[in-house]
Design an enzyme around this catalytic site. Structure first.
Site, PDB file in Angstrom:
ATOM      1  N   ASP A   2       0.790  -1.232   0.000  1.00  0.00           N
ATOM      2  CA  ASP A   2       0.000   0.000   0.000  1.00  0.00           C
ATOM      3  C   ASP A   2       0.827   1.290   0.000  1.00  0.00           C
ATOM      4  O   ASP A   2       1.980   1.322   0.406  1.00  0.00           O
ATOM      5  CB  ASP A   2      -0.988   0.021   1.176  1.00  0.00           C
ATOM      6  CG  ASP A   2      -0.328  -0.205   2.533  1.00  0.00           C
ATOM      7  OD1 ASP A   2       0.745  -0.842   2.587  1.00  0.00           O
ATOM      8  OD2 ASP A   2      -0.889   0.245   3.552  1.00  0.00           O
ATOM      9  N   GLU A  17      -0.662  -2.139   5.139  1.00  0.00           N
ATOM     10  CA  GLU A  17       0.268  -2.037   6.288  1.00  0.00           C
ATOM     11  C   GLU A  17       0.029  -0.756   7.059  1.00  0.00           C
ATOM     12  O   GLU A  17       0.232  -0.700   8.265  1.00  0.00           O
ATOM     13  CB  GLU A  17       1.721  -2.103   5.804  1.00  0.00           C
ATOM     14  CG  GLU A  17       2.746  -2.292   6.921  1.00  0.00           C
ATOM     15  CD  GLU A  17       3.077  -1.039   7.724  1.00  0.00           C
ATOM     16  OE1 GLU A  17       3.322  -1.144   8.934  1.00  0.00           O
ATOM     17  OE2 GLU A  17       3.082   0.063   7.146  1.00  0.00           O
TER      18      GLU A  17
HETATM   19 ZN   LIG Z   1       4.719   3.974   6.520  1.00  0.00          ZN
HETATM   20 ZN   LIG Z   2       6.301   1.314   5.711  1.00  0.00          ZN
END
Ligand SMILES: [Zn+2]
Ligand SMILES: [Zn+2]
Length: 406
Positions: free
Chosen positions: A89, A147
């Site tokens: 991401d 994440e």
């Molecule tokens: Zn980050």
């Molecule tokens: Zn990262």
């Protein structure tokens, strides 16, 4: 084997730069990584690698944007399995600079280097597949979504059971860092990155004309006291020598020069390493806030959004990974890292299997943006580091599988 691996990955360096730049041009936010996952899956399938897609579902209705390819050694039958992790991401940041590969998705940018992580795990996986006659076992490539969000992709993959069959004996993750120059790899045994929890507090008072404070309960003054009191938790209640951070980055008192508001909203973050102390703070902070606010005639509403736990690198696995790094980049290029108060979703993997996380140096003063901090609009990486990170990942996996996947 390390020399053959280095050579195969060196041959893939141009491809890794191209993949990274493609991903950099087309960043996608957390849990919206459809095109990113499709790109990864397509590249791996073209190599003949088996891929399990549609993993990392946030809810039952949403399409999973993770992918779990399995790269299999062909030397001899083996049940050993080891995992390599990448995150897919990007962040809601408007990019500046980067001639030729600037983000084409307005307001979205790979400002945390996840494009590089993805490209390196692709490079490691493809190199291992091309060299499959030389090794045994399975390397699970973990391309996780989300994440940067809470709950992140790591906890979702674990809940979905993707690590049950095959079940990896351990997992290796990495993160680019501008703090180390290209060529260096940073390791840490044990606790590495902090647990992070979000704090949301509403301080309630009774607003009115600022010229008549004696008729009101001023939540702004209470908030000022509260923030100062919280700093004493860090300095007086926390055990000296135990790292902890309590920061408030958002304070909204929506009054005016002559209006005292009814309430003030504060938002902050709590960073800790020790689980019992973290739990104690989750009990103590709301109690303190309510006690202090009530003593001044107001009240407090306190919400804690629990984030990821601390990243704890398995000491034995980390020692073995550090030894692989020394063999490959030399002792002088392996750095022992300090504790960091940043958080990483990788922490969830370390709860269910031995995990090790290293920092890849991507800073180069001669290249613009590569010494800028993460999550900044001008952030960039020195792409020369891609081959180093990919080789470290692949060599780490082979070392574990060669040991029968301890
Ligand atoms: Zn980050
Ligand atoms: Zn990262």
């Amino acid at each position: 084997m390390i020399d053959t691996l280095k050579k195969t990955i060196a041959e893939l360096h141009g491809d890794m730069v191209a993949w990274r730049r493609h991903l950099h041009r087309h960043p996608e936010l957390s849990f919206q990584e459809q095109n990113t996952a499709a790109y990864v899956i397509e590249l791996l399938k073209a190599e003949g690698i088996e891929v399990r897609g549609d993993v990392g579902k946030l809810t039952r209705d949403s399409q999973g944007t993770g992918a779990i390819p399995l790269v299999k050694g062909a030397k001899a039958p083996s049940f050993a399995c080891f995992a390599l992790r990448a995150d897919l991401d990007a962040l809601p940041i408007t990019e500046v600079g980067k001639e030729g590969y600037c983000s084409m998705n307005p307001g979205v940018m790979h400002a945390c280097g996840h494009d590089a992580h993805t490209s390196m795990v692709l490079g490691a996986g493809i190199a291992l597949h091309r060299l499959r006659e030389h090794w045994s076992g399975t390397v699970m490539l973990v391309f996780q979504p989300g994440e940067e969000k809470e709950p992140g992709g790591a906890s979702l993959l674990i809940k979905e059971g993707v690590f049950r069959d095959p079940s990896p004996s351990g997992i290796l993750g990495q993160h680019v860092t501008p703090e180390l120059p290209t060529g260096k790899l940073g390791f840490r045994s044990g606790a590495f990155m902090a647990a992070a929890d979000e704090l949301y507090i509403t301080v309630k008072g009774r607003g009115g004309h600022a010229g008549s404070p004696h008729l009101l309960v001023d939540p702004v003054v209470i908030t000022a006291q509260l923030i100062t009191a919280f700093q004493q938790v860090t300095s007086r209640r926390n055990k000296p020598g135990q790292p902890m951070v309590l920061s408030f980055g958002k304070v909204i008192a929506n009054g005016a020069t002559n209006i005292i508001p009814d309430e003030v909203r504060i938002e902050g973050t709590l960073r800790t390493f020790d689980e019992p102390w973290r739990a104690e703070l989750h009990r103590m902070l709301p109690e303190m806030a309510q006690g202090l606010c009530r003593s001044m005639g107001g009240d407090a509403e306190f919400t804690i959004v629990k984030g990821s736990p601390a990243v704890v690198c398995d000491p034995e696995l980390t020692a073995r990974m550090r030894a692989v790094a020394v063999e490959f980049v030399g002792e002088k290029n392996v750095v022992d890292m300090d504790l960091r108060m940043g958080a990483e979703d990788f922490a969830y993997y370390t709860l269910v299997m031995p995990g090790s996380f290293f920092r890849l140096g991507t800073g180069n003063a001669a290249k613009p943006g590569t010494t800028s901090g993460l999550h900044r609009a001008e952030f960039d990486i020195d792409e020369d580091a891609l081959a180093i990170g990919a080789t470290m990942m692949a060599a780490g996996a082979l070392a574990e599988l060669g040991n029968g996947g301890r």
